[in-house]
Each structure stands twice: as C-alpha cells, then as structure tokens.
Write a protein that holds these residues in place. Sequence first.
Motif, PDB file in Angstrom:
ATOM      1  N   PRO A 246       0.836  -1.192   0.000  1.00  0.00           N
ATOM      2  CA  PRO A 246       0.000   0.000   0.000  1.00  0.00           C
ATOM      3  C   PRO A 246       0.875   1.248   0.000  1.00  0.00           C
ATOM      4  CG  PRO A 246       0.041  -0.973   2.175  1.00  0.00           C
ATOM      5  CD  PRO A 246       0.798  -1.905   1.274  1.00  0.00           C
TER       6      PRO A 246
ATOM      7  N   HIS B 199      -4.121  13.773   2.671  1.00  0.00           N
ATOM      8  CA  HIS B 199      -3.893  12.340   2.913  1.00  0.00           C
ATOM      9  C   HIS B 199      -4.237  11.589   1.640  1.00  0.00           C
ATOM     10  CE1 HIS B 199      -5.033   8.347   4.835  1.00  0.00           C
ATOM     11  NE2 HIS B 199      -3.737   8.489   5.046  1.00  0.00           N
ATOM     12  N   ASP B 200      -3.225  10.915   1.047  1.00  0.00           N
ATOM     13  CA  ASP B 200      -3.423  10.137  -0.179  1.00  0.00           C
ATOM     14  C   ASP B 200      -3.059   8.695   0.146  1.00  0.00           C
ATOM     15  OD1 ASP B 200      -3.859   9.427  -2.778  1.00  0.00           O
ATOM     16  OD2 ASP B 200      -1.871  10.068  -3.478  1.00  0.00           O
ATOM     17  N   TYR B 201      -4.034   7.789  -0.056  1.00  0.00           N
ATOM     18  CA  TYR B 201      -3.804   6.387   0.301  1.00  0.00           C
ATOM     19  C   TYR B 201      -4.219   5.495  -0.862  1.00  0.00           C
ATOM     20  CZ  TYR B 201      -4.129   1.941   2.744  1.00  0.00           C
ATOM     21  OH  TYR B 201      -3.981   0.642   3.114  1.00  0.00           O
ATOM     22  N   THR B 202      -3.294   4.682  -1.263  1.00  0.00           N
ATOM     23  CA  THR B 202      -3.591   3.650  -2.262  1.00  0.00           C
ATOM     24  C   THR B 202      -3.464   2.321  -1.551  1.00  0.00           C
ATOM     25  OG1 THR B 202      -2.597   5.027  -3.971  1.00  0.00           O
ATOM     26  CG2 THR B 202      -2.924   2.694  -4.511  1.00  0.00           C
TER      27      THR B 202
ATOM     28  N   GLN C 207       0.918   5.234   1.158  1.00  0.00           N
ATOM     29  CA  GLN C 207       0.247   6.268   1.957  1.00  0.00           C
ATOM     30  C   GLN C 207       1.128   7.501   1.976  1.00  0.00           C
ATOM     31  OE1 GLN C 207      -1.885   5.359   5.643  1.00  0.00           O
ATOM     32  NE2 GLN C 207      -0.428   6.690   6.658  1.00  0.00           N
ATOM     33  N   LYS C 208       0.552   8.633   1.595  1.00  0.00           N
ATOM     34  CA  LYS C 208       1.273   9.901   1.618  1.00  0.00           C
ATOM     35  C   LYS C 208       0.458  10.883   2.454  1.00  0.00           C
ATOM     36  CE  LYS C 208       3.386   9.350  -2.924  1.00  0.00           C
ATOM     37  NZ  LYS C 208       3.446   9.872  -4.277  1.00  0.00           N
ATOM     38  N   ILE C 209       1.147  11.476   3.421  1.00  0.00           N
ATOM     39  CA  ILE C 209       0.493  12.463   4.293  1.00  0.00           C
ATOM     40  C   ILE C 209       1.322  13.742   4.228  1.00  0.00           C
ATOM     41  CG2 ILE C 209      -0.199  13.057   6.636  1.00  0.00           C
ATOM     42  CD1 ILE C 209      -0.452  10.080   7.210  1.00  0.00           C
TER      43      ILE C 209
END
Length: 187
Positions: free
Chosen positions: A22, A162-165, A24-26
């Motif tokens: 996964p 908040h970007d979550y793949t 995740q960028k915050i």
Amino acid sequence: MKFDHIQIRTTDAKIGINITKPIQKIKQPRAQQHIEQPAATVQINSDPAKLLIDSSQANRDLGLYTNRESIQKFASDGLQKVSEGVGRRASEGRQMMNIGKGKPSVVPSIAQSNANPFPKNLGITWKPSVGAVKIRYVPNQLNINTTLQNPKIDVQIGKVVHDYTPGDVTGTMLQYPSIETTVVKGE
C-alpha cells in the motif's frame, strides 16, 4: 510369508503470492501564524516632594520681623516703657512731695539714678536660638498604573493532505497437492 503393503506418495501444494504494497502519503502544509502584541499602557503620576523650612522664629531672634509683627512689638514695647516712665515719675513725684515734711532731700538720689542708668547685660546669647529653624519634609507620592494588553494570535492551520492507495494480495496455485497410493504385493 510376505504381506502386501501400501506405498503412499504425497505432493505438497505450492502457492505463489503477489503482494502490492500500500502507498500512503500524508502532507500538512505549515500553519500560517500571525501574532501581534499591543504595547502595555503605563501611566505614572507623581506629586513632587516638598521641603518646608520655617525660619520665621530665627528671623525674630535676629530682630527681623514682618511689618505686622514689627508694629505689634514696638507698640507693646512703647506701652510698657510709657507705663514704666509714668510709674517712675509718679514715684519721684511722691518722693519730692515729702521734701517739706522733714525728710532728707531726695533730689540728689533721683538725679543720680537718672544720670547713671544700670549697665546692660553683656551675656553671650546664641542667635538664632537652637531649634528656631523648623524643617519638615513631605515625601513625594508616586502612582504607577499598568494596563496589560492581551496578545492577538491568528492561526490558520493547513489542512492535512492524505493520499492512500491500498495494497493488494493475489495468490496463484503453482502446484496442486496430490496423494498417490500404490499396493505392492508381497511375494
């Protein structure tokens, strides 16, 4: 005698797993902050100190009078001297009235007392007298009033990005399991 026996062969299953991690960028931008501190108000009031010196008694001791005091003093001294003179003249007149009554003549003694007055006292006096100058000090009054001003704080908080793949797990069967049995005859 030999018995028949069974041979068992097994093949294990093999599974292939593919994992996609996964992501995740915050991010949070910096907050915008503005602080202002107004100056405090200070108010200072003071009454001046006073030094009061009363030298009027010292002036009187030295013979320096105000006009009013001078007039009163010389008037009272004049009245006293007039009354002393009137009393002396009345006494001398009574003595002279008694001349014809067979008493000795008093004229020489009256003439001598008027011709030679009593000597004055030459004692040392301190001028002005001790404690004649009165000194009084009034201290000053100092009032300080302070009014505090609260700081003005303005903060704009940056929103969190908040970007979550999500990750993924996939599995594949690389080898299926199997069981083989064989009977071997005993001979």
